[in-house]
Scaffold this active site. Structure first.
Site, PDB file in Angstrom:
ATOM      1  CB  CYS A   1      -0.797  -0.241   1.109  1.00 44.10           C
ATOM      2  SG  CYS A   1      -2.508   1.285   1.432  1.00 44.10           S
ATOM      3  CB  CYS A  53      -6.881  -1.219   6.316  1.00 41.90           C
ATOM      4  SG  CYS A  53      -6.660  -1.484   4.867  1.00 41.90           S
TER       5      CYS A  53
END
Length: 370
Positions: free
Chosen positions: A111, A209
């Site tokens: 990410c 997440c």
């Protein structure tokens, strides 16, 4: 930093990035808040093991609300940037494929490399910001002696996030600020209170997440079902290191190197996962001593403190985020591979994780354990 700048702040809705925005605003900079919408937390709700609502994680809808409220409190413009498709392509899909091939991935590093310090820097440039600031605990400095930007460990070692940032390029580091690099977490919370931020006491998000409750096995089931894909056949044999078959397992994605529980076989002494063979779907098990190894090979290397490894170098190497960096020698053995030789054997070296090289506080670079 005295000259006022236009600074984009990556706001995750947590106390760290919110405090960064408030600090920079108080210093007189023109601050713009940016939040990346990466994953719809309710997308897989209804599938087995997937909750209807999710609390306390990076980039959830609650976090977008919190970030927007902070932006209003300190009086800065604020935008939400939707990168869900790219996040799925560059982070979620590789995460699924790596687990199904018997590796243990790190989505946070992917990410950072593909979105936070790539796409967000592009958006920052588009809105006229000179630099992007984040709430990571790390330091970035320019070293005129070598004409390079250096990534360094922060003052608060317990919050050190440099392990996840090893993929940053010189261009990205030159346009990035880490204002919390010289602060401790308690100091950051104090500063948040001083700026009147309602989320000064908000707990840190700990989990991946997009994986509710940290149960990645349920996530894999739900994600593949949603995609209309059948779960691939990953069952196979449990074998000892000398090739003896001692049982069967239900799927290589259920295992990670170093695992002891849930092997489904009983022997006189404890067994641990030593290796996961994606090609043959075999899980190799053995005793604790066999878990230790002195060497590993990394590929897809990113060097930060120099542009090449001309000769062998003494460093400390971390093989997991919580691993205590261990003394080693690194040497380039191919165009894009580095061999790491530890002074002392290390436990549970895991393909799919990163190996990050340190020279004191300086991040030399890193690569993916192959």
């Amino acid at each position: 930093m005295t000259t006022p700048k236009t600074i984009a702040v990556a706001m995750s809705g947590g106390v760290d990035s919110s405090t960064v925005a408030a600090m920079l605003r108080a210093e007189g900079h023109q601050v713009v808040g940016l939040t990346m919408q990466l994953w719809n937390q309710r997308r897989l709700a209804g599938h087995a093991g997937m909750p209807e609502s999710v609390q306390g994680r990076c980039c959830s809808l609650d976090d977008v609300y919190d970030a927007r409220r902070v932006a209003e409190t300190i009086g800065i413009p604020y935008y939400v940037v939707n990168h869900e498709k790219r996040f799925e392509r560059d982070v979620v899909r590789p995460f699924v494929e790596q687990y199904l091939s018997g590796r243990t991935p790190i989505p946070c590093s992917l990410c950072n490399n593909h979105l936070k310090f790539d796409q967000l820097l592009i958006v920052a440039q588009q809105i006229g910001a000179d630099v992007l600031a984040t709430g990571h605990y790390a330091r970035v400095e320019f070293d005129p002696k070598v004409s390079r930007w250096l990534l360094k460990r922060p003052a608060d070692r317990s919050k050190d996030q440099t392990y996840f940032l090893f993929g940053l390029t010189q261009e990205q580091l030159s346009r990035t600020l880490f204002p919390l690099g010289r602060m401790t977490k308690p100091e950051v919370r104090d500063l948040a209170r001083q700026h009147g931020l309602a989320l000064a006491e908000k707990p840190d998000s700990q989990e991946i997440c997009f994986v509710p409750g940290g149960d990645y096995k349920n996530f894999l089931d739900a994600y593949l079902a949603e995609q209309g894909e059948s779960f691939p056949e990953t069952a196979g044999e449990l074998v000892t290191s000398d090739g003896r078959v001692i049982g069967e397992h239900s799927g290589i994605h259920n295992f990670t190197v170093g695992q002891r529980k849930g092997l489904g076989v009983a022997t006189g002494s404890p067994l641990y996962v030593l290796q996961i063979k994606g090609d043959t779907r075999q899980v190799v098990v053995g005793d604790q001593e066999q878990l230790y190894s002195k060497t590993l090979l990394t590929r897809k290397i990113n060097l930060i403190s120099s542009d090449e490894l001309a000769h062998a170098m003494r460093v400390a190497v971390k093989i997991r985020h919580r691993h205590e960096a261990a003394a080693a020698t690194i040497q380039q053995t191919g165009a894009d591979e580095v061999l790491v030789a530890f002074d002392e054997p290390q436990r549970a070296i895991t393909p799919g994780q990163a190996a990050v090289f340190y020279n004191g506080d300086i991040v030399v670079g890193g690569g993916w354990i192959s």
